[in-house]
Each structure stands twice: as C-alpha cells, then as structure tokens.
Design an enzyme around this catalytic site. Structure first.
Site, PDB file in Angstrom:
ATOM      1  N   LYS A   1      -7.677   7.986  -1.189  1.00  0.00           N
ATOM      2  CA  LYS A   1      -8.909   8.462  -0.531  1.00  0.00           C
ATOM      3  C   LYS A   1      -9.455   9.869  -1.150  1.00  0.00           C
ATOM      4  O   LYS A   1      -9.771  10.727  -0.416  1.00  0.00           O
ATOM      5  CB  LYS A   1      -8.806   8.777   1.033  1.00  0.00           C
ATOM      6  CG  LYS A   1      -8.411   7.432   1.748  1.00  0.00           C
ATOM      7  CD  LYS A   1      -8.370   7.795   3.233  1.00  0.00           C
ATOM      8  CE  LYS A   1      -7.888   6.569   3.939  1.00  0.00           C
ATOM      9  NZ  LYS A   1      -6.518   6.177   3.831  1.00  0.00           N
ATOM     10  N   LEU A   2      -9.778   9.629  -2.460  1.00  0.00           N
ATOM     11  CA  LEU A   2      -9.887  11.158  -3.201  1.00  0.00           C
ATOM     12  C   LEU A   2     -11.552  11.593  -2.716  1.00  0.00           C
ATOM     13  O   LEU A   2     -12.265  10.559  -2.389  1.00  0.00           O
ATOM     14  CB  LEU A   2     -10.024  10.750  -4.651  1.00  0.00           C
ATOM     15  CG  LEU A   2      -8.659  10.464  -5.240  1.00  0.00           C
ATOM     16  CD1 LEU A   2      -9.005  10.299  -6.697  1.00  0.00           C
ATOM     17  CD2 LEU A   2      -7.571  11.293  -4.881  1.00  0.00           C
ATOM     18  N   HIS A   3     -11.624  12.697  -2.570  1.00  0.00           N
ATOM     19  CA  HIS A   3     -12.850  13.215  -2.071  1.00  0.00           C
ATOM     20  C   HIS A   3     -13.164  14.468  -2.514  1.00  0.00           C
ATOM     21  O   HIS A   3     -12.198  15.599  -2.117  1.00  0.00           O
ATOM     22  CB  HIS A   3     -12.949  13.169  -0.501  1.00  0.00           C
ATOM     23  CG  HIS A   3     -14.249  13.556   0.121  1.00  0.00           C
ATOM     24  ND1 HIS A   3     -14.282  13.716   1.513  1.00  0.00           N
ATOM     25  CD2 HIS A   3     -15.445  13.915  -0.523  1.00  0.00           C
ATOM     26  CE1 HIS A   3     -15.620  13.705   1.858  1.00  0.00           C
ATOM     27  NE2 HIS A   3     -16.301  14.151   0.599  1.00  0.00           N
ATOM     28  N   ASP A   4     -13.982  14.851  -3.428  1.00  0.00           N
ATOM     29  CA  ASP A   4     -14.122  16.080  -4.077  1.00  0.00           C
ATOM     30  C   ASP A   4     -15.520  16.110  -4.833  1.00  0.00           C
ATOM     31  O   ASP A   4     -16.214  15.182  -4.824  1.00  0.00           O
ATOM     32  CB  ASP A   4     -12.982  16.386  -5.006  1.00  0.00           C
ATOM     33  CG  ASP A   4     -12.820  18.067  -5.049  1.00  0.00           C
ATOM     34  OD1 ASP A   4     -13.723  18.851  -5.295  1.00  0.00           O
ATOM     35  OD2 ASP A   4     -11.637  18.544  -4.670  1.00  0.00           O
TER      36      ASP A   4
ATOM     37  N   PRO B   1     -17.751  15.377  -8.119  1.00  0.00           N
ATOM     38  CA  PRO B   1     -17.700  14.131  -9.102  1.00  0.00           C
ATOM     39  C   PRO B   1     -16.776  14.403 -10.165  1.00  0.00           C
ATOM     40  O   PRO B   1     -15.927  13.437 -10.346  1.00  0.00           O
ATOM     41  CB  PRO B   1     -19.198  14.017  -9.269  1.00  0.00           C
ATOM     42  CG  PRO B   1     -20.059  14.633  -8.283  1.00  0.00           C
ATOM     43  CD  PRO B   1     -19.187  15.594  -7.699  1.00  0.00           C
TER      44      PRO B   1
ATOM     45  N   LYS C   1       0.836  -1.220  -0.109  1.00  0.00           N
ATOM     46  CA  LYS C   1      -0.013   0.187   0.111  1.00  0.00           C
ATOM     47  C   LYS C   1       1.015   1.138   0.060  1.00  0.00           C
ATOM     48  O   LYS C   1       1.854   1.262   0.794  1.00  0.00           O
ATOM     49  CB  LYS C   1      -1.065   0.089   1.398  1.00  0.00           C
ATOM     50  CG  LYS C   1      -1.841   1.311   1.342  1.00  0.00           C
ATOM     51  CD  LYS C   1      -2.537   1.613   2.600  1.00  0.00           C
ATOM     52  CE  LYS C   1      -1.633   2.474   3.393  1.00  0.00           C
ATOM     53  NZ  LYS C   1      -2.101   3.347   4.276  1.00  0.00           N
TER      54      LYS C   1
ATOM     55  N   ASP D   1      -3.718   4.047  -2.043  1.00  0.00           N
ATOM     56  CA  ASP D   1      -4.762   4.681  -1.052  1.00  0.00           C
ATOM     57  C   ASP D   1      -4.773   6.186  -0.965  1.00  0.00           C
ATOM     58  O   ASP D   1      -4.174   6.618   0.077  1.00  0.00           O
ATOM     59  CB  ASP D   1      -4.371   3.885   0.213  1.00  0.00           C
ATOM     60  CG  ASP D   1      -5.416   4.189   1.342  1.00  0.00           C
ATOM     61  OD1 ASP D   1      -6.757   4.344   0.954  1.00  0.00           O
ATOM     62  OD2 ASP D   1      -5.185   4.211   2.537  1.00  0.00           O
TER      63      ASP D   1
ATOM     64  N   ARG E   1       2.940  -0.514  10.795  1.00  0.00           N
ATOM     65  CA  ARG E   1       3.842  -0.468  11.498  1.00  0.00           C
ATOM     66  C   ARG E   1       4.516  -1.753  12.354  1.00  0.00           C
ATOM     67  O   ARG E   1       5.850  -1.861  12.278  1.00  0.00           O
ATOM     68  CB  ARG E   1       3.851   0.582  12.470  1.00  0.00           C
ATOM     69  CG  ARG E   1       3.942   1.866  12.060  1.00  0.00           C
ATOM     70  CD  ARG E   1       3.301   2.982  13.108  1.00  0.00           C
ATOM     71  NE  ARG E   1       1.784   2.969  12.815  1.00  0.00           N
ATOM     72  CZ  ARG E   1       0.975   4.003  13.284  1.00  0.00           C
ATOM     73  NH1 ARG E   1       1.646   5.267  13.842  1.00  0.00           N
ATOM     74  NH2 ARG E   1      -0.340   4.129  12.950  1.00  0.00           N
TER      75      ARG E   1
ATOM     76  N   THR F   1     -10.675   4.256  10.785  1.00  0.00           N
ATOM     77  CA  THR F   1     -10.610   3.442  11.973  1.00  0.00           C
ATOM     78  C   THR F   1      -9.806   4.305  13.161  1.00  0.00           C
ATOM     79  O   THR F   1      -9.905   3.720  14.134  1.00  0.00           O
ATOM     80  CB  THR F   1      -9.372   2.150  11.508  1.00  0.00           C
ATOM     81  OG1 THR F   1      -8.280   2.818  11.089  1.00  0.00           O
ATOM     82  CG2 THR F   1     -10.123   1.323  10.661  1.00  0.00           C
TER      83      THR F   1
END
Length: 239
Positions: A63-66, A68, A35, A61, A215, A124
């Site tokens: 985490k796209l957020h905008d 559409p 990852k 990873d 980790r 999480t």
C-alpha cells in the site's frame, strides 16, 4: 456481467519467517496466491519475501503512498521480486498512479509478466464515520467509486475494495479492472476488525476476481482444509 473465476489469496499475516513458510507449504496447491504485507516485510525483509514468491504467486500488499517520484522509485526497487499483484493507495492521486504504472512498464519491458498494479480505495476497516473523521464526508460506496474511476483512468490495472462495492464498480467501470476483495469471512467466522464484509460465495457472485482470506485460514486447526472449503464454496457459487 461475464462469468469469472474468483481466485483465493491467503493472507500470511505474521512477523515469523518460519510461520509464513509453514503456512505457505501447507497451502501450496490449495490457494491461488499468497499475500505478504507490511508485518512480514518489515520483520523479515525483502529476501524473505522473494524466497516465498519463488514458490507461489504473490500478492505484495505494501500500500505505497507518497509523492509520485518516491512511490515510483519504491516500485522499481520491488520489481525484482516479481509479484503478481502490487498495491498503492488511490488517495495518492492520478500522477502517483500514472508514474507507478510507467515504472512497472519500464521494469518489465523484457517480456516478463508485469505485476498488476492495484489501487487501494477505502480500507475495509473504515465506515462512514471513519471517513468523516478524516474529512471525507460521503459514504464508503461513493468514495470507492470516485477513487476507482480516477485510479483506472490513471493506469491502475485494478482496485482493492470491499465486497459491498463490487457491483457499483462493475456498473461504473465494466468487467475490465481486476477487483481484489479483502474483508472476506466464511459464514460463522469472527469479523475481527473488519466492518464491510461478505462471505466467499457472496463476493464471487458479485463479481470479485480475487478474494483475500487471512485468519479464517491461518488460525484454523487445518489451514489446508479451511482453504479447500473456501475453494469449494467459490466453485459452487459460480455453477
């Protein structure tokens, strides 16, 4: 629930290209995917991401957020890397998810394997108090199931969730969606900044398709041995 093989992703969370290459080489053949996230991508660039993806399966990873259109354009730009798994935020809504799926279908209509589109539900690191702080007055479990239903209906191939939500999601959505589970800590490991965690064996028994471990592998004296121990635990959990 059908018996599934739970696969291991090693999170290479570093800003150093050399360090990521070292870990990736040491873990080749010991993990099912690596990852790379925001830290590495911002520090080292997409060419570095692509070079590591050429050798091993990649979970990208970001985490796209905008809006559409912006997320769809971002996914189109990332498509040449050909990751196996990619993330967007479920909170972006159904239209954003639907447009994202459509642009990946278009980008990979030439027979190449399309990346699986994963919707991130509730991080999480968050608990009920954290959700209340941003105006979501429900439990993480209920919010994950709500977002999961919406995301899968809109076209997500799977979800990112904590191990504590796997059973509820399988009950609600069946075996179809791929569930990728961070917040995994082998017994005796530090919890660090994670709040909703489980061991690899617990996640496997609950029905995770992939677990993400960072980790406890990368900070181990022998990362390859640490990864192999987790693989052995996963295999034993499904016997």
């Amino acid at each position: 629930m059908s018996i599934r093989r739970t696969r291991l992703i090693a999170a290479l969370d570093t800003a150093s290209h050399d360090q990521a290459q070292h870990w990736a080489a040491a873990l080749e053949g010991k993990v099912d995917a690596i990852k790379l996230g925001l830290e590495f991508t911002y520090a080292c660039g997409l060419d570095a991401v692509k070079s590591l993806a050429a050798r091993q399966e990649l979970f990208l990873d970001l985490k796209l957020h905008d809006i559409p259109n912006t997320v769809a354009s971002g996914l189109r730009a990332l498509a040449p890397i050909q990751p196996s798994l990619m993330t967007i935020h479920a909170l972006g809504g159904a239209e954003m998810i639907s447009r994202s799926r459509a642009v990946l279908e278009e980008a990979f209509d030439d027979g190449r394997k399309r990346p699986k589109l994963l919707a991130v539900t509730v991080l999480t690191s968050m608990n009920e108090e954290s959700l209340a702080e941003i105006g979501i007055n429900t439990t993480p479990l209920k919010e994950v199931v709500r977002l999961g239903r919406m995301a899968v209906r809109a076209g997500a191939d799977g979800l990112v969730c904590s191990a504590h939500e796997i059973t509820a999601l399988r009950d609600a959505l069946g075996d179809g969606p791929e569930l990728v589970v961070p917040g995994i800590r082998p017994a005796g490991s530090s919890t660090d900044d994670q709040k909703r965690i489980m061991t690899p064996a617990q996640a496997a028994r609950a029905g995770a398709d992939w677990i993400v471990v960072g980790r406890p592998i990368t900070r181990a004296n022998d990362p390859a041995a640490a990864a192999q121990a987790i693989q052995d635990e996963l295999q034993a959990a499904t016997l």
